[in-house]
Motif scaffolding. Structure first.
Motif, PDB file in Angstrom:
ATOM      1  N   ILE A 221     -37.385  24.229  10.595  1.00 17.69           N
ATOM      2  CA  ILE A 221     -36.609  25.306  11.613  1.00 17.69           C
ATOM      3  C   ILE A 221     -36.148  24.487  12.670  1.00 17.69           C
ATOM      4  CG2 ILE A 221     -36.855  27.524  12.861  1.00 17.69           C
ATOM      5  CD1 ILE A 221     -38.693  28.357  10.461  1.00 17.69           C
ATOM      6  N   LEU A 222     -36.950  23.613  13.210  1.00 20.72           N
ATOM      7  CA  LEU A 222     -36.836  22.937  14.430  1.00 20.72           C
ATOM      8  C   LEU A 222     -35.568  21.872  13.968  1.00 20.72           C
ATOM      9  CD1 LEU A 222     -37.407  22.012  17.319  1.00 20.72           C
ATOM     10  CD2 LEU A 222     -38.812  20.363  16.521  1.00 20.72           C
ATOM     11  N   GLY A 223     -35.469  21.329  12.980  1.00 22.17           N
ATOM     12  CA  GLY A 223     -34.628  20.229  12.719  1.00 22.17           C
ATOM     13  C   GLY A 223     -33.061  21.175  12.465  1.00 22.17           C
ATOM     14  N   PHE A 224     -33.409  22.191  11.831  1.00 25.96           N
ATOM     15  CA  PHE A 224     -32.233  23.064  11.389  1.00 25.96           C
ATOM     16  C   PHE A 224     -31.444  23.507  12.708  1.00 25.96           C
ATOM     17  CE2 PHE A 224     -30.622  27.121   9.461  1.00 25.96           C
ATOM     18  CZ  PHE A 224     -29.310  26.494   8.779  1.00 25.96           C
ATOM     19  N   ALA A 225     -32.381  23.794  13.679  1.00 26.65           N
ATOM     20  CA  ALA A 225     -31.821  24.309  15.072  1.00 26.65           C
ATOM     21  C   ALA A 225     -31.316  23.088  15.750  1.00 26.65           C
ATOM     22  CB  ALA A 225     -32.847  25.023  15.789  1.00 26.65           C
ATOM     23  N   LEU A 226     -31.823  21.777  15.832  1.00 26.04           N
ATOM     24  CA  LEU A 226     -31.455  20.859  16.461  1.00 26.04           C
ATOM     25  C   LEU A 226     -29.994  20.357  15.903  1.00 26.04           C
ATOM     26  CD1 LEU A 226     -34.431  18.653  16.817  1.00 26.04           C
ATOM     27  CD2 LEU A 226     -33.367  19.555  18.732  1.00 26.04           C
ATOM     28  N   GLY A 227     -29.783  20.664  14.863  1.00 30.03           N
ATOM     29  CA  GLY A 227     -28.214  20.428  13.981  1.00 30.03           C
ATOM     30  C   GLY A 227     -27.482  21.501  14.171  1.00 30.03           C
ATOM     31  N   GLY A 228     -27.520  22.302  15.184  1.00 33.29           N
ATOM     32  CA  GLY A 228     -26.738  23.520  15.265  1.00 33.29           C
ATOM     33  C   GLY A 228     -26.587  24.204  13.868  1.00 33.29           C
ATOM     34  N   PHE A 229     -27.610  24.413  13.213  1.00 28.04           N
ATOM     35  CA  PHE A 229     -27.610  25.086  12.194  1.00 28.04           C
ATOM     36  C   PHE A 229     -26.554  24.705  10.954  1.00 28.04           C
ATOM     37  CE2 PHE A 229     -29.077  27.714  15.511  1.00 28.04           C
ATOM     38  CZ  PHE A 229     -30.431  28.037  15.078  1.00 28.04           C
ATOM     39  N   HIS A 230     -26.174  23.511  11.019  1.00 30.14           N
ATOM     40  CA  HIS A 230     -24.966  23.119  10.068  1.00 30.14           C
ATOM     41  C   HIS A 230     -25.563  21.887   9.358  1.00 30.14           C
ATOM     42  CE1 HIS A 230     -22.007  25.652  11.439  1.00 30.14           C
ATOM     43  NE2 HIS A 230     -22.388  25.238  12.659  1.00 30.14           N
ATOM     44  N   VAL A 231     -26.793  21.504   9.418  1.00 35.86           N
ATOM     45  CA  VAL A 231     -27.400  20.265   8.735  1.00 35.86           C
ATOM     46  C   VAL A 231     -27.819  20.470   7.277  1.00 35.86           C
ATOM     47  CG1 VAL A 231     -27.990  18.970  10.845  1.00 35.86           C
ATOM     48  CG2 VAL A 231     -29.645  20.297   9.829  1.00 35.86           C
ATOM     49  N   VAL A 232     -27.957  21.470   6.856  1.00 36.52           N
ATOM     50  CA  VAL A 232     -28.534  21.673   5.661  1.00 36.52           C
ATOM     51  C   VAL A 232     -27.355  22.460   4.893  1.00 36.52           C
ATOM     52  CG1 VAL A 232     -30.059  22.913   4.215  1.00 36.52           C
ATOM     53  CG2 VAL A 232     -30.892  22.170   6.327  1.00 36.52           C
ATOM     54  N   TYR A 233     -26.717  21.839   3.988  1.00 34.36           N
ATOM     55  CA  TYR A 233     -25.796  22.428   3.052  1.00 34.36           C
ATOM     56  C   TYR A 233     -25.484  21.596   1.708  1.00 34.36           C
ATOM     57  CZ  TYR A 233     -22.530  19.109   4.886  1.00 34.36           C
ATOM     58  OH  TYR A 233     -22.126  17.576   5.239  1.00 34.36           O
ATOM     59  N   ALA A 234     -25.067  22.263   0.684  1.00 33.14           N
ATOM     60  CA  ALA A 234     -25.074  21.390  -0.578  1.00 33.14           C
ATOM     61  C   ALA A 234     -23.543  21.112  -1.062  1.00 33.14           C
ATOM     62  CB  ALA A 234     -25.903  22.234  -1.747  1.00 33.14           C
TER      63      ALA A 234
ATOM     64  N   PRO B 277     -30.098  29.263   0.040  1.00 33.24           N
ATOM     65  CA  PRO B 277     -28.894  29.669   0.459  1.00 33.24           C
ATOM     66  C   PRO B 277     -27.707  28.653   0.211  1.00 33.24           C
ATOM     67  CG  PRO B 277     -30.538  30.782   1.760  1.00 33.24           C
ATOM     68  CD  PRO B 277     -31.167  29.481   0.865  1.00 33.24           C
ATOM     69  N   ALA B 278     -28.057  27.443   0.816  1.00 34.88           N
ATOM     70  CA  ALA B 278     -27.137  26.457   0.469  1.00 34.88           C
ATOM     71  C   ALA B 278     -26.451  26.141  -0.881  1.00 34.88           C
ATOM     72  CB  ALA B 278     -27.725  25.052   0.979  1.00 34.88           C
ATOM     73  N   LEU B 279     -27.130  26.627  -1.871  1.00 38.84           N
ATOM     74  CA  LEU B 279     -26.604  26.305  -3.534  1.00 38.84           C
ATOM     75  C   LEU B 279     -25.652  27.695  -3.565  1.00 38.84           C
ATOM     76  CD1 LEU B 279     -29.680  25.620  -5.329  1.00 38.84           C
ATOM     77  CD2 LEU B 279     -27.938  24.192  -4.786  1.00 38.84           C
ATOM     78  N   VAL B 280     -25.764  28.833  -2.758  1.00 36.31           N
ATOM     79  CA  VAL B 280     -24.717  29.845  -3.342  1.00 36.31           C
ATOM     80  C   VAL B 280     -23.741  29.561  -2.280  1.00 36.31           C
ATOM     81  CG1 VAL B 280     -24.388  32.127  -2.741  1.00 36.31           C
ATOM     82  CG2 VAL B 280     -26.628  31.263  -3.488  1.00 36.31           C
ATOM     83  N   GLN B 281     -23.776  29.092  -1.207  1.00 37.27           N
ATOM     84  CA  GLN B 281     -22.589  28.687  -0.614  1.00 37.27           C
ATOM     85  C   GLN B 281     -21.750  27.359  -0.799  1.00 37.27           C
ATOM     86  OE1 GLN B 281     -21.507  30.531   1.937  1.00 37.27           O
ATOM     87  NE2 GLN B 281     -22.751  30.893   3.588  1.00 37.27           N
TER      88      GLN B 281
END
Length: 240
Positions: free
Chosen positions: A90-103, A126-130
């Motif tokens: 979650i810390l890494g996800f927030a540091l990246g502006g909530f855009h660093v995890v996507y498929a 959720p990244a797979l759905v998106q």
């Protein structure tokens, strides 16, 4: 003098050989074979551990870090894993502006990082759905259609296509807003996913099946037969 020096050298050689001889008496530590033969009951350092259905435990540990250990009744480890791994992710996800995890596996944006980030299981699904929604909204020219609207306000949605390093695309905007935080966030989420793979293995194989507390070593010392000096000392104590 020469004879004395030879004797001294011989005594030194014998003294030097003694550690290797003593170390050879200690057999190497072996992993308990029950870890690999499918048994659910294993003994670790004198304690019985019930892994229950180890395949289900491994799946639960991947789905939610620590869930497999809660299923096995190992609550302390489960609590430690769910707090530590999800905190890093979650810390890494927030540091990246909530855009660093996507498929995405599109030319110019092959997001191989996601394969490691997905190690945390349901948090990255959720990244797979998106990603599939973005795939359906990409036209034959490789551009995102105008009518595309991501789900959940763009949560884990891939960037609009095309993605080109030489152009000011959406990924470039993410980098510009977060700076080095985007890279750090990507690595944090990847590390959390890799750590959870170790958690999955621990849920499947159980704790380290080697004596780690020294209990067996102490027991072996206690079970050694008394030496001549000890027998003499005990006999003297009884006579006095």
């Amino acid at each position: 003098m020469a004879q004395r020096s030879r004797k001294s050298r011989d005594s030194e050689n014998k003294a030097g050989d003694s550690p290797s001889k003593s170390s050879s008496k200690n057999p190497p530590i072996q992993v308990n074979p029950k870890v690999f033969n499918g048994n659910t009951q294993i003994e670790v350092d004198g304690l019985q551990v019930d892994l229950r259905n180890r395949y289900l435990a491994a799946f639960l540990a991947w789905l939610v870090p620590g869930a497999g250990h809660f299923y096995q009744g190992r609550h302390t480890k489960g609590t430690l894993f769910v707090i530590s791994i999800l905190s890093i992710w979650i810390l890494g996800f927030a540091l990246g502006g909530f855009h660093v995890v996507y498929a995405s596996w599109y030319p110019g944006d092959k997001r191989w990082h996601y394969f490691l980030q997905a190690g945390v299981g349901s948090a990255a699904l959720p990244a797979l759905v998106q990603g599939n929604r973005m795939r359906l909204a990409t036209d034959s020219r490789g551009r995102t259609r105008q009518d595309y609207v991501p789900l959940w306000n763009g949560f884990m949605a891939p960037p609009h296509r095309p993605v080109d390093e030489s152009e000011a695309d959406e990924v470039a905007a993410w980098y510009a807003r977060r700076g080095s935080g985007y890279e750090m966030g990507t690595w944090y989420t990847m590390i959390a996913g890799l750590l959870n793979l170790l958690v999955v293995y621990d849920a499947f194989g159980g704790p380290l099946a080697v004596p780690i507390s020294g209990r067996k070593k102490q027991d072996s010392k206690d079970s050694d037969p008394p030496t001549d000096n000890e027998e003499l000392a005990s006999g003297f104590a009884e006579s006095s």
